[in-house]
Design an enzyme around this catalytic site. Structure first.
Site, mmCIF file in Angstrom:
data_model
loop_
_atom_site.group_PDB
_atom_site.id
_atom_site.type_symbol
_atom_site.label_atom_id
_atom_site.label_comp_id
_atom_site.label_asym_id
_atom_site.label_seq_id
_atom_site.Cartn_x
_atom_site.Cartn_y
_atom_site.Cartn_z
ATOM 1 N N TYR A 1 0.822 -1.223 0.000
ATOM 2 C CA TYR A 1 0.000 0.000 0.000
ATOM 3 C C TYR A 1 0.855 1.272 0.000
ATOM 4 O O TYR A 1 0.323 2.382 -0.101
ATOM 5 C CB TYR A 1 -0.946 0.042 1.223
ATOM 6 C CG TYR A 1 -1.983 -1.050 1.290
ATOM 7 C CD1 TYR A 1 -2.183 -1.948 0.241
ATOM 8 C CD2 TYR A 1 -2.790 -1.213 2.416
ATOM 9 C CE1 TYR A 1 -3.123 -2.962 0.320
ATOM 10 C CE2 TYR A 1 -3.740 -2.217 2.490
ATOM 11 C CZ TYR A 1 -3.902 -3.097 1.456
ATOM 12 O OH TYR A 1 -4.840 -4.097 1.542
ATOM 13 N N HIS B 1 0.116 -11.568 1.721
ATOM 14 C CA HIS B 1 -0.956 -10.817 1.048
ATOM 15 C C HIS B 1 -1.717 -11.677 0.029
ATOM 16 O O HIS B 1 -2.944 -11.662 -0.022
ATOM 17 C CB HIS B 1 -0.356 -9.583 0.371
ATOM 18 C CG HIS B 1 -1.316 -8.463 0.181
ATOM 19 N ND1 HIS B 1 -0.930 -7.151 0.184
ATOM 20 C CD2 HIS B 1 -2.662 -8.452 -0.028
ATOM 21 C CE1 HIS B 1 -1.990 -6.380 -0.008
ATOM 22 N NE2 HIS B 1 -3.049 -7.141 -0.140
HETATM 23 N N1 NAP Z 1 -6.045 -8.540 1.501
HETATM 24 C C1 NAP Z 1 -6.395 -7.984 0.374
HETATM 25 O O1 NAP Z 1 -6.049 -8.431 -0.726
HETATM 26 C C2 NAP Z 1 -7.273 -6.772 0.399
HETATM 27 C C3 NAP Z 1 -7.986 -6.375 -0.737
HETATM 28 C C4 NAP Z 1 -8.817 -5.259 -0.643
HETATM 29 C C5 NAP Z 1 -8.913 -4.573 0.562
HETATM 30 N N2 NAP Z 1 -8.188 -4.964 1.653
HETATM 31 C C6 NAP Z 1 -8.251 -4.224 2.951
HETATM 32 O O2 NAP Z 1 -9.616 -4.019 3.293
HETATM 33 C C7 NAP Z 1 -9.855 -2.623 3.435
HETATM 34 C C8 NAP Z 1 -11.280 -2.287 3.041
HETATM 35 O O3 NAP Z 1 -11.573 -2.713 1.732
HETATM 36 P P1 NAP Z 1 -11.758 -1.717 0.488
HETATM 37 O O4 NAP Z 1 -10.990 -0.477 0.726
HETATM 38 O O5 NAP Z 1 -11.457 -2.531 -0.716
HETATM 39 O O6 NAP Z 1 -13.331 -1.460 0.444
HETATM 40 P P2 NAP Z 1 -14.494 -0.973 1.424
HETATM 41 O O7 NAP Z 1 -13.984 -0.738 2.787
HETATM 42 O O8 NAP Z 1 -15.605 -1.949 1.235
HETATM 43 O O9 NAP Z 1 -14.956 0.393 0.742
HETATM 44 C C9 NAP Z 1 -14.144 1.541 0.695
HETATM 45 C C10 NAP Z 1 -14.808 2.586 -0.195
HETATM 46 O O10 NAP Z 1 -16.136 2.860 0.292
HETATM 47 C C11 NAP Z 1 -16.254 4.238 0.608
HETATM 48 N N3 NAP Z 1 -16.982 4.316 1.879
HETATM 49 C C12 NAP Z 1 -16.561 3.858 3.084
HETATM 50 N N4 NAP Z 1 -17.494 4.051 4.022
HETATM 51 C C13 NAP Z 1 -18.543 4.647 3.397
HETATM 52 C C14 NAP Z 1 -19.792 5.105 3.844
HETATM 53 N N5 NAP Z 1 -20.156 4.974 5.106
HETATM 54 N N6 NAP Z 1 -20.643 5.679 2.926
HETATM 55 C C15 NAP Z 1 -20.264 5.814 1.629
HETATM 56 N N7 NAP Z 1 -19.079 5.376 1.146
HETATM 57 C C16 NAP Z 1 -18.215 4.821 2.028
HETATM 58 C C17 NAP Z 1 -14.848 4.778 0.746
HETATM 59 O O11 NAP Z 1 -14.871 6.140 0.389
HETATM 60 P P3 NAP Z 1 -13.889 7.269 1.028
HETATM 61 O O12 NAP Z 1 -12.531 6.629 1.189
HETATM 62 O O13 NAP Z 1 -13.914 8.349 0.017
HETATM 63 O O14 NAP Z 1 -14.463 7.707 2.360
HETATM 64 C C18 NAP Z 1 -14.104 3.910 -0.254
HETATM 65 O O15 NAP Z 1 -14.253 4.414 -1.561
HETATM 66 C C19 NAP Z 1 -8.772 -1.997 2.551
HETATM 67 O O16 NAP Z 1 -8.596 -0.640 2.788
HETATM 68 C C20 NAP Z 1 -7.592 -2.862 2.887
HETATM 69 O O17 NAP Z 1 -7.057 -2.472 4.149
HETATM 70 C C21 NAP Z 1 -7.384 -6.055 1.590
#
Ligand code: NAP
Length: 267
Positions: free
Chosen positions: A40, A98
């Site tokens: 990241y 990862h």
């Molecule tokens: N292990 C892996 O391969 C892997 C893959 C993907 C993700 N991850 C981890 O999981 C975490 C979360 O997953 P993700 O980032 O893919 O997706 P997520 O948490 O499902 O969604 C994040 C997105 O949703 C928006 N959002 C968040 N809360 C909201 C709300 N209450 N209302 C409206 N929009 C909202 C955020 O916008 P804003 O940022 O603009 O507020 C962002 O664009 C990652 O950050 C990472 O740490 C790990």
């Protein structure tokens, strides 16, 4: 540090100010588990936020992930130490693999994980994005080396419910850490989730997170850079769904991945 089921995701927070502000805001609001990764490019920013925050380092569970280029034995050991330096911590609470891709090799990688646990540079080891078959093999390999798997991080939300991996997590007694727990906003338009949200005067994001927290052995790591989103999501901690709500969401019959491609281990 104790594990906290409600974590904070930091994927795509590559801007220093944005990342530091978001992590500090999350800590102020009450989040006590931060999820980052070598890939990241923000471990150092997470480290700065941890150092600047009024919350004690000892009260925050810090997780990172080994990039797929770093899964040979020597690289696991050397780059985990580098991650700890960037994060400004003596011990990383949880270090995941990862993805089981690229330089992943069960012998080398699992021996490396056992070595960093033995050395004490990490407290726990985890895996991410493993298929059930690869997971079973890796758990056996870790157990043979005297290490228990602490967590398996995979995509999980009402549109991808991961029954098999959740059931395996309960049997093996490790955490299933749900990434993309609001499916990057795609859960917002689902009628069943909207119904439950209306009933509780909550938001669809909170309902999606509360549904995951209603499941045994499951943790969540929603990401948000927007302060209002960071706060809204944490509100899920106080949202208790009843059995009828949980059943309604259990019944959503869709298998939709937001992280997918022909390069993934499940293809
Ligand atoms: N292990 C892996 O391969 C892997 C893959 C993907 C993700 N991850 C981890 O999981 C975490 C979360 O997953 P993700 O980032 O893919 O997706 P997520 O948490 O499902 O969604 C994040 C997105 O949703 C928006 N959002 C968040 N809360 C909201 C709300 N209450 N209302 C409206 N929009 C909202 C955020 O916008 P804003 O940022 O603009 O507020 C962002 O664009 C990652 O950050 C990472 O740490 C790990």
């Amino acid at each position: 540090m104790d594990f906290d089921r409600f974590g904070f995701g930091t994927y795509q927070m590559t801007d220093r100010d944005e990342c530091i502000t978001a992590v500090e805001t999350a800590l102020d609001i009450g989040y006590r588990h931060i999820d980052t990764a070598q890939g990241y490019d923000n471990e150092a920013y997470v480290g700065e936020a941890l150092a600047d925050s009024a919350v004690d380092r000892e009260d925050v569970f810090v997780a990172s992930k080994l990039a797929t280029a770093n899964l040979g034995y020597d690289d696991v050991v050397a780059t985990t130490r580098k991650s700890a330096e960037r994060l400004g911590v003596d011990t990383i609470d949880l270090m995941y693999v990862h993805w089981p891709l690229n330089t992943y090799d069960p012998e080398e990688t699992l021996s490396g994980l056992a070595a960093i646990a033995e050395e004490g540079v990490v407290d726990h080891v985890g895996l991410s994005n493993f298929t059930p078959e690869l997971l079973e093999e890796a758990i056996d390999g870790l157990n043979d080396r005297g290490v228990s798997l602490f967590a398996h991080q995979v995509e999980c939300h009402p549109l991808l419910q991961q029954e098999e991996l959740r059931s395996y997590a309960r049997e093996d007694d490790h955490w299933l850490v749900a990434y993309s727990p609001i499916a990057r906003g795609e859960v917002f338009d689902v009628p069943e989730i909207q119904d439950v949200a209306e009933k509780h005067d909550a938001t669809p994001a909170q309902v999606s997170l509360a549904w995951l927290l209603a499941k045994e052995n499951v943790a969540v790591i929603p990401k948000a850079a927007t302060p209002a989103h960071i706060r809204e999501n944490y509100g899920a901690v106080d949202l208790e769904l009843d059995e009828e709500d949980v059943r309604k969401i259990d019944g959503i019959d869709r298998e939709h991945r937001v992280v997918d491609g022909d390069w993934t281990p499940w293809e």
